[in-house]
Design an enzyme around this catalytic site. Sequence first.
Site, PDB file in Angstrom:
ATOM      1  N   LYS A 113      45.280  21.280  42.349  1.00 54.57           N
ATOM      2  CA  LYS A 113      45.983  21.397  41.013  1.00 54.57           C
ATOM      3  C   LYS A 113      47.275  20.349  40.760  1.00 54.57           C
ATOM      4  O   LYS A 113      46.825  20.461  39.679  1.00 54.57           O
ATOM      5  CB  LYS A 113      46.795  22.421  41.530  1.00 54.57           C
ATOM      6  CG  LYS A 113      46.344  24.208  41.685  1.00 54.57           C
ATOM      7  CD  LYS A 113      45.585  24.360  40.714  1.00 54.57           C
ATOM      8  CE  LYS A 113      45.092  26.100  40.621  1.00 54.57           C
ATOM      9  NZ  LYS A 113      44.421  26.471  40.956  1.00 54.57           N
ATOM     10  N   LYS A 196      32.182  25.408  41.018  1.00 55.07           N
ATOM     11  CA  LYS A 196      31.523  26.178  41.340  1.00 55.07           C
ATOM     12  C   LYS A 196      32.127  27.125  39.899  1.00 55.07           C
ATOM     13  O   LYS A 196      32.827  26.992  38.717  1.00 55.07           O
ATOM     14  CB  LYS A 196      32.811  26.972  42.779  1.00 55.07           C
ATOM     15  CG  LYS A 196      34.558  26.872  42.284  1.00 55.07           C
ATOM     16  CD  LYS A 196      35.099  27.775  42.791  1.00 55.07           C
ATOM     17  CE  LYS A 196      36.567  27.231  42.293  1.00 55.07           C
ATOM     18  NZ  LYS A 196      37.868  28.169  42.941  1.00 55.07           N
ATOM     19  N   LYS A 199      36.836  29.441  35.195  1.00 58.50           N
ATOM     20  CA  LYS A 199      37.449  29.104  34.177  1.00 58.50           C
ATOM     21  C   LYS A 199      37.659  27.530  34.318  1.00 58.50           C
ATOM     22  O   LYS A 199      37.020  26.842  33.131  1.00 58.50           O
ATOM     23  CB  LYS A 199      39.369  29.473  34.734  1.00 58.50           C
ATOM     24  CG  LYS A 199      39.387  30.746  33.941  1.00 58.50           C
ATOM     25  CD  LYS A 199      39.563  30.471  32.288  1.00 58.50           C
ATOM     26  CE  LYS A 199      39.306  32.000  31.578  1.00 58.50           C
ATOM     27  NZ  LYS A 199      40.307  32.657  31.774  1.00 58.50           N
TER      28      LYS A 199
HETATM   29  P1  TYM Z   1      40.815  33.915  42.711  1.00 59.76           P
HETATM   30  O1  TYM Z   1      41.985  34.784  41.760  1.00 59.76           O
HETATM   31  O2  TYM Z   1      40.604  32.622  42.280  1.00 59.76           O
HETATM   32  O3  TYM Z   1      39.592  34.380  42.632  1.00 59.76           O
HETATM   33  C1  TYM Z   1      39.655  36.315  43.201  1.00 59.76           C
HETATM   34  C2  TYM Z   1      38.221  36.085  43.727  1.00 59.76           C
HETATM   35  O4  TYM Z   1      36.475  35.482  43.417  1.00 59.76           O
HETATM   36  C3  TYM Z   1      36.813  34.663  44.554  1.00 59.76           C
HETATM   37  N1  TYM Z   1      35.942  33.324  43.842  1.00 59.76           N
HETATM   38  C4  TYM Z   1      34.579  32.812  44.261  1.00 59.76           C
HETATM   39  N2  TYM Z   1      33.223  33.200  44.307  1.00 59.76           N
HETATM   40  C5  TYM Z   1      32.165  32.604  45.214  1.00 59.76           C
HETATM   41  N3  TYM Z   1      31.941  31.983  43.875  1.00 59.76           N
HETATM   42  C6  TYM Z   1      33.596  31.521  43.100  1.00 59.76           C
HETATM   43  N4  TYM Z   1      32.047  30.838  41.758  1.00 59.76           N
HETATM   44  C7  TYM Z   1      33.994  31.907  43.239  1.00 59.76           C
HETATM   45  N5  TYM Z   1      35.265  31.937  42.055  1.00 59.76           N
HETATM   46  C8  TYM Z   1      35.829  32.479  42.675  1.00 59.76           C
HETATM   47  C9  TYM Z   1      37.592  34.075  44.888  1.00 59.76           C
HETATM   48  O5  TYM Z   1      37.016  33.405  46.552  1.00 59.76           O
HETATM   49  C10 TYM Z   1      38.438  34.553  45.577  1.00 59.76           C
HETATM   50  O6  TYM Z   1      37.640  35.799  46.547  1.00 59.76           O
HETATM   51  N6  TYM Z   1      43.892  33.221  45.856  1.00 59.76           N
HETATM   52  C11 TYM Z   1      43.376  34.224  45.349  1.00 59.76           C
HETATM   53  C12 TYM Z   1      44.220  35.255  45.595  1.00 59.76           C
HETATM   54  C13 TYM Z   1      44.550  35.788  46.245  1.00 59.76           C
HETATM   55  C14 TYM Z   1      44.128  36.610  47.805  1.00 59.76           C
HETATM   56  C15 TYM Z   1      45.548  37.058  48.516  1.00 59.76           C
HETATM   57  C16 TYM Z   1      43.006  36.975  48.463  1.00 59.76           C
HETATM   58  C17 TYM Z   1      45.815  35.998  46.100  1.00 59.76           C
HETATM   59  N7  TYM Z   1      46.445  36.711  47.748  1.00 59.76           N
HETATM   60  C18 TYM Z   1      45.669  37.934  49.541  1.00 59.76           C
HETATM   61  C19 TYM Z   1      42.421  37.535  49.562  1.00 59.76           C
HETATM   62  C20 TYM Z   1      44.251  37.728  50.002  1.00 59.76           C
HETATM   63  C21 TYM Z   1      42.577  33.700  44.671  1.00 59.76           C
HETATM   64  O7  TYM Z   1      43.187  32.318  43.955  1.00 59.76           O
HETATM   65  O8  TYM Z   1      41.186  34.151  44.332  1.00 59.76           O
END
Ligand code: TYM
Length: 332
Positions: A113, A196, A199
């Site tokens: 980031k 991956k 966005k």
């Molecule tokens: P975020 O919003 O970026 O993504 C949400 C979930 O989707 C999964 N993901 C993917 N898995 C496989 N391949 C991909 N290309 C891919 N893109 C996204 C992410 O691994 C995630 O599981 N930090 C987290 C949100 C969060 C969270 C938490 C998760 C906040 N608090 C507590 C678990 C527990 C996040 O930004 O995910």
Amino acid sequence: MAKDIVCSGIRPTGNLHLGNYFGALRNFVRMQDEYDCFFFVADYHSLTTHPTPGSIYADARTILVQYLAAGIDPERATVYLQSDLPETIELYLFLNMNAYLGELERVTSFKDKVRQNPGNVNAGLLTYPTLMAADILIHKATRVPVGKDQQQHLEMTRTFAQRFNNMYHSEVFPLPQAVGFGNDLVKIPALNGSGKMGKSEGEASTIFLTDEPSVVRKKIMKAKSDSGPIEPNQRKPEEIENLFTLMRAVSSPDTVAYFDDLYNRCQIRYGDMKKQLAEDMVAFIEPLRQRIIEIGADEASLRRIIDRGCEKAHASAATTLAEVRQAIGYRH
Ligand code: TYM
């Protein structure tokens, strides 16, 4: 023995895509029958990168609708908005007191980031992993369904939990594990051949659960491939392996085996493979897309679900927070 507790969330940054679905959401659905589940929309976390959101409730509502459309049942799982649970923030504060600058600066997602947006390196971004740990630990969750990119955050959650227990001579927190599908955490690739899906790789490389069939077909047909193998049983380059990964997600094992065999015999035609992949992808997404439209139209039900989820999440969080305050030594 008490049931294991599951907790996870997704940030509201637009419509959910196949990465979110295969990395996280399908596991939410699968786990709700077996465990005590808390699924939230991470609408505090989104401020770390989008500090002045135009429509934060509408964005959160979009994710909630897509949770329900994928099959999360608010009768079985607790579904809520992160911002409806300010107890999380009190725990975040306590965890931040024992989170060190060096370890936070070493987090890969933080470094990414900073590189992407050097003009907005705020303290929220730095402490993203402590807020995430607070989300999980506030319910004493032990299992956290996430994609591969969240693995390091889960390691930090365990570090923070263990450190809290040690510092306050308590056993308030269990040490949670990241869970995927089977043994492995999943990474769904972008359509541009590297990275991956998500966005940051751009809309053309990402398939959303709301994409219409014509859009899905167009994106898949444009996915990166190469001029084909020249030797039998040749190792697949990354962009070709990615097409197979996507095919394994949505197509039948027979279909995957068919194209794999053609590849190994150097007879594959990527145009044919993509056409098949596009049709299987459309068949997979279309029912979800229709349910998203239906569920999104019922505002009254959504409000009821959010209110009920908020109540259930509070009950769980209040119990943990009382133990946390007691362990530290506050009047309680
Ligand atoms: P975020 O919003 O970026 O993504 C949400 C979930 O989707 C999964 N993901 C993917 N898995 C496989 N391949 C991909 N290309 C891919 N893109 C996204 C992410 O691994 C995630 O599981 N930090 C987290 C949100 C969060 C969270 C938490 C998760 C906040 N608090 C507590 C678990 C527990 C996040 O930004 O995910």
